[in-house]
Design an enzyme around this catalytic site. Structure first.
Site, PDB file in Angstrom:
ATOM      1  N   SER A 143       0.852  -1.187   0.000  1.00  0.00           N
ATOM      2  CA  SER A 143       0.000   0.000   0.000  1.00  0.00           C
ATOM      3  C   SER A 143       0.884   1.232   0.000  1.00  0.00           C
ATOM      4  O   SER A 143       2.051   1.163   0.395  1.00  0.00           O
ATOM      5  CB  SER A 143      -0.868   0.026   1.260  1.00  0.00           C
ATOM      6  N   TYR A 157      -2.475  -1.831  10.295  1.00  0.00           N
ATOM      7  CA  TYR A 157      -2.483  -1.958   8.831  1.00  0.00           C
ATOM      8  C   TYR A 157      -1.200  -1.373   8.243  1.00  0.00           C
ATOM      9  O   TYR A 157      -0.536  -1.994   7.410  1.00  0.00           O
ATOM     10  CB  TYR A 157      -3.709  -1.240   8.270  1.00  0.00           C
TER      11      TYR A 157
END
Ligand code: NAD
Length: 257
Positions: A143, A157
């Site tokens: 990401s 995350y």
């Protein structure tokens, strides 16, 4: 066709980036193993591919489980005879993921189990299959938050995606001479259920959009096209890359090393 005769296994292919990639890879000639915990969504992906004349099979797998990861590779080799492309894409962002003070250990552990152990186990069982095929391409979905701090707190995350990026680099270096390329796809914020559930107010969405030079969220289809490049021989000299498809966020905020 860019993946003619290839066999690709995609985790998290019941939805979002994984589903769009499965559909695109199949349209480009690949036989696709759709791996996911979600039976219904996974079977829908297969149905969509078959309707378009492509080849796909569903396997139920929880990527955080060693036995499931071993079994999904066996399905690929048993059904289609080999594995050429492994797309470790399954990932979660849990509702309770916040700053370090508020995030529970349970949220941390589950996030790491799926996002980090899942990629590790995919590689543990996928690399031997890629070796048997004479090499191949691994794509790990990280990401943009692996390279910059997110404006909305999501500590577990963010840490998990940093681990995916670091793992990808080492895998790329270690397996380069085996004709196995390993790259990290780093999407920016996308208009998918995963993110929209998390950015659940207009204020949160706007806070994220302010930082995106393109001024819009990305689409799963756009990530599938980036994944296709990394999966195919078009990227034959690309390994260990932090492949950002992020609407320009990192160009605005990250100074290259
Ligand atoms: P999504 O929620 O639409 O799809 C994720 C899929 O993974 C689902 O089908 C889900 O069932 C599956 N999954 C979840 N846990 C699993 C497990 N333990 N085993 C097997 N499958 C499991 O989300 P998406 O946006 O398509 O996300 C795909 C990847 O992209 C994830 O790794 C995510 O972290 C990453 N990503 C997403 C964004 C975004 O903005 N949506 C941005 C950057 C990175």
């Amino acid at each position: 066709m860019r993946l003619e005769g290839k066999v690709a296994l995609i985790t998290g292919a019941a939805s979002g980036i994984g589903r769009e990639s499965a559909v695109l890879f199949a349209a480009e000639g690949a036989s696709v193993v759709v791996a996911d915990m979600d039976d219904k969504g996974g079977r829908q992906t297969v149905a969509e591919i078959e309707k378009a004349g492509g080849k796909a099979v569903f396997v139920r797998a929880d990527v955080s489980q060693n036995a499931d990861c071993r079994a999904m590779m066996e399905v690929a080799e048993r059904t289609y005879g080999k594995l050429n492309v492994l797309f470790n894409n399954a990932g979660i962002m849990l509702g309770g993921d916040d700053d370090a003070v508020s995030t529970g250990e349970d949220v941390w552990e589950r996030t790491m189990a799926v996002n980090v152990r899942g990629v590790f186990l995919g590689c543990k069982h996928g690399i031997p299959a890629l070796r048997r095929a004479g090499g191949g391409s691994i794509i790990n979905t990280a990401s943009f938050v692996a390279v910059l701090g997110a404006a909305t707190p999501q500590i577990a995350y963010t840490a998990s995606k940093g681990a995916v990026l670091a793992m990808t680099r080492e895998l790329a270096v270690i397996h380069a001479r085996e004709n196995i390329r390993v790259n990290a796809l780093c999407p920016g914020p996308l208009k998918t259920e995963l993110l929209m559930k998390f950015l659940n107010t207009e204020e949160k969405r706007q806070r994220r959009l302010v930082h995106i030079p393109m001024g819009r969220f990305g689409e799963s289809k756009e990530m599938a096209k980036a994944a296709l490049f990394l999966a195919s021989d078009d990227s034959s000299y690309t390994t260990g890359a932090t492949f950002l498809a992020d609407g320009g966020i990192t160009a605005a905020y990250v100074t290259p090393l």
